[in-house]
Design a protein around this motif. Structure first.
Motif, PDB file in Angstrom:
ATOM      1  N   UNK B 135       1.713 -14.970 -14.956  1.00  0.00           N
ATOM      2  CA  UNK B 135       1.593 -14.849 -15.493  1.00  0.00           C
ATOM      3  C   UNK B 135       1.318 -12.679 -15.816  1.00  0.00           C
ATOM      4  N   UNK B 136       1.404 -12.257 -14.226  1.00  0.00           N
ATOM      5  CA  UNK B 136       1.091 -11.156 -14.004  1.00  0.00           C
ATOM      6  C   UNK B 136       2.424 -10.466 -14.137  1.00  0.00           C
ATOM      7  N   UNK B 137       3.955 -10.529 -13.655  1.00  0.00           N
ATOM      8  CA  UNK B 137       5.382  -9.983 -14.974  1.00  0.00           C
ATOM      9  C   UNK B 137       4.666 -10.645 -16.133  1.00  0.00           C
ATOM     10  N   UNK B 138       5.120 -11.799 -16.070  1.00  0.00           N
ATOM     11  CA  UNK B 138       5.302 -11.892 -17.997  1.00  0.00           C
ATOM     12  C   UNK B 138       3.926 -11.320 -18.930  1.00  0.00           C
ATOM     13  N   UNK B 139       2.878 -11.047 -18.271  1.00  0.00           N
ATOM     14  CA  UNK B 139       2.046 -10.408 -18.894  1.00  0.00           C
ATOM     15  C   UNK B 139       2.279  -8.818 -19.356  1.00  0.00           C
ATOM     16  N   UNK B 140       3.137  -7.991 -18.258  1.00  0.00           N
ATOM     17  CA  UNK B 140       4.296  -6.978 -18.124  1.00  0.00           C
ATOM     18  C   UNK B 140       5.239  -6.995 -18.950  1.00  0.00           C
ATOM     19  N   UNK B 141       6.083  -7.646 -19.180  1.00  0.00           N
ATOM     20  CA  UNK B 141       7.362  -7.992 -19.741  1.00  0.00           C
ATOM     21  C   UNK B 141       6.648  -8.258 -22.242  1.00  0.00           C
ATOM     22  N   UNK B 142       5.780  -8.963 -21.971  1.00  0.00           N
ATOM     23  CA  UNK B 142       5.676  -9.084 -23.214  1.00  0.00           C
ATOM     24  C   UNK B 142       4.625  -7.521 -24.159  1.00  0.00           C
ATOM     25  N   UNK B 143       4.011  -7.255 -23.017  1.00  0.00           N
ATOM     26  CA  UNK B 143       3.316  -5.800 -22.992  1.00  0.00           C
ATOM     27  C   UNK B 143       4.641  -4.388 -23.604  1.00  0.00           C
ATOM     28  N   UNK B 144       5.571  -4.285 -22.705  1.00  0.00           N
ATOM     29  CA  UNK B 144       6.368  -3.623 -22.502  1.00  0.00           C
ATOM     30  C   UNK B 144       7.560  -3.887 -24.260  1.00  0.00           C
ATOM     31  N   UNK B 145       7.388  -4.740 -23.858  1.00  0.00           N
ATOM     32  CA  UNK B 145       8.341  -5.286 -26.028  1.00  0.00           C
ATOM     33  C   UNK B 145       7.544  -5.380 -26.758  1.00  0.00           C
ATOM     34  N   UNK B 146       6.337  -5.354 -26.828  1.00  0.00           N
ATOM     35  CA  UNK B 146       5.538  -5.144 -28.067  1.00  0.00           C
ATOM     36  C   UNK B 146       4.401  -6.591 -28.286  1.00  0.00           C
ATOM     37  N   UNK B 147       4.793  -7.272 -27.336  1.00  0.00           N
ATOM     38  CA  UNK B 147       4.769  -9.138 -28.085  1.00  0.00           C
ATOM     39  C   UNK B 147       2.886  -8.907 -27.848  1.00  0.00           C
ATOM     40  N   UNK B 148       2.075 -10.254 -28.198  1.00  0.00           N
ATOM     41  CA  UNK B 148       0.695 -10.059 -29.009  1.00  0.00           C
ATOM     42  C   UNK B 148       0.265 -10.950 -26.902  1.00  0.00           C
ATOM     43  N   UNK B 149      -0.079 -10.195 -25.951  1.00  0.00           N
ATOM     44  CA  UNK B 149      -0.175 -10.051 -24.663  1.00  0.00           C
ATOM     45  C   UNK B 149      -1.616 -11.329 -24.240  1.00  0.00           C
ATOM     46  N   UNK B 150      -2.497 -11.290 -25.037  1.00  0.00           N
ATOM     47  CA  UNK B 150      -3.359 -12.164 -24.873  1.00  0.00           C
ATOM     48  C   UNK B 150      -2.769 -14.121 -25.899  1.00  0.00           C
ATOM     49  N   UNK B 151      -1.352 -14.075 -26.302  1.00  0.00           N
ATOM     50  CA  UNK B 151      -1.202 -15.190 -26.790  1.00  0.00           C
ATOM     51  C   UNK B 151      -0.186 -15.449 -25.192  1.00  0.00           C
ATOM     52  N   UNK B 152       0.429 -14.336 -24.960  1.00  0.00           N
ATOM     53  CA  UNK B 152       1.868 -14.789 -23.770  1.00  0.00           C
ATOM     54  C   UNK B 152       0.186 -15.185 -22.762  1.00  0.00           C
ATOM     55  N   UNK B 153      -0.574 -14.645 -22.148  1.00  0.00           N
ATOM     56  CA  UNK B 153      -1.401 -14.911 -21.604  1.00  0.00           C
ATOM     57  C   UNK B 153      -1.773 -16.102 -21.504  1.00  0.00           C
TER      58      UNK B 153
END
Lengths: 118, 231
Positions: B135-153
């Motif tokens: 999650x820690x890294x995945x959140x960062x990736x999603x955020x960097x590219x403009x994903x929906x961070x809450x859904x990623x988590x």
């Protein structure tokens, strides 16, 4: 004092990670730069394991709780879930099983292949 | 009443976050099933409280964000277990790297393919791109590219629970029996939550699984630079 020093080192590396994130024009999160710096420090002996171990392991152990605030943001994501919920569920299940099977098969094949050549 | 108190309080959001997770841990202790994941319970309880007490997410997060801020230092410290497992890594490095690499490519390629199939837009696609990693890294990736961070988590956590629950059955079905291969397969597909299952299977499985969390996380960050531009 011991914990303060450990926390100081960890925060210092985190700040360096943020600095690299600012300076390097790549989409790599600050935490990854920090993780690589920490690994390099431990590997070269520049940072002795004992100088970060207690606080570091504590931070890793309590990490799950740090995901809750971001995940609770799902509250505002209801419209998205309504629109794409089924697709979201399918992609999650399919990818998880696929990755597990392929990784296990590849790792095992390379291990056994390597043994035959020895 | 509760809402106006939350607006004034510096700690209420932090307390709610820690308290929800603590209750989750107590429930997990009583029922030892992976379905009762303390993190999942913590998220549900936090959201339920906010909904019932009519506290807006932003109000809650103005306090709870201090908990999130510890995530970068905690991720930095993932280097510690990685360093401790260096010897195990050296012994089987070819098989381990081949396995983890195949996992990262499989995960990102299948997300790409299915995103095309389902007609996802860029934001949806990058939301799922880091779904197999921690999650820690995945959140960062999603955020960097403009994903929906809450859904990623949420998706990352559900992926972890799925891997945790299905690991034994899936590995047996596909005749994956080497402890090293089992550990790498679990860690690459279902990160830390899967790893807790791998640790129950054996010491080698557990060590290999936590090793693949860090490596697959880093590889995903690298490959995301290429994959994120594809949709």
């Amino acid at each position: 004092m011991n914990y303060l020093k450990q926390f100081l080192i960890i925060m210092g590396i985190s700040t360096l990670g943020e600095l690299l994130h600012e300076l390097i024009p790549l989409t790599v999160p600050a935490s990854i730069y920090g993780m690589l710096l920490m690994f390099a420090g431990l590997y070269t002996g520049l940072i002795p394991l004992s100088s970060v171990k207690d606080t570091g392991k504590w931070l890793v152990a309590v990490m799950p709780v740090m995901f809750i605030p971001a995940a609770a943001g799902l509250i505002d994501a209801a419209p998205l879930l309504k629109a794409n919920g089924v697709a979201y569920a399918l992609i999650t299940v399919i990818t998880t099983v696929l990755v597990m099977v392929i990784v296990g098969t590849v790792t095992q094949a390379v291990m056994r292949g390597g043994k035959k050549h020895d | 009443m509760i809402r106006s108190f939350f607006e004034a309080s510096a700690y209420a959001g932090i307390f709610l976050t820690l308290g929800s997770y603590f209750i989750g841990m107590q429930i997990k202790k009583r029922f030892k099933s992976a379905l009762f994941n303390p993190l999942l319970i913590g998220i549900i309880l936090t959201m339920a409280f906010l909904l019932v007490a009519k506290v807006p997410y932003e109000t809650y997060n103005s306090s709870a964000k201090y908990v999130s801020n510890l995530l970068t230092p905690a991720t930095v410290c993932l280097a510690i277990p990685l360093y401790e497992q260096l010897e195990a890594l050296k012994k089987n490095y070819k098989a381990i790297f081949a396995g983890i690499l195949s996992g990262v490519l499989t995960s990102m390629t299948s997300v790409l393919g299915l995103s095309f199939l389902f007609g996802f837009d860029h934001a949806d696609y990058v939301t799922f791109l880091p779904k197999s990693i921690t999650t820690a890294i995945g959140m960062g990736v999603s955020q960097e590219y403009g994903g929906h961070v809450a859904i990623t988590v949420a998706v990352i956590i559900i992926t972890g629970i799925l891997g945790n629950v299905m690991a034994e059955t899936v590995l047996k079905l596909f005749k994956i029996t080497e402890p090293v291969a089992k550990g790498i397969a679990i860690g690459s597909s279902s990160h830390a939550i899967g790893t807790s299952r791998a640790m129950e299977l054996g010491e080698v499985e557990g060590a290999m699984s936590s090793l693949s969390i860090a490596i697959s996380g880093i590889l995903t960050v690298l490959f995301a630079m290429f994959y994120a531009g594809l949709l």
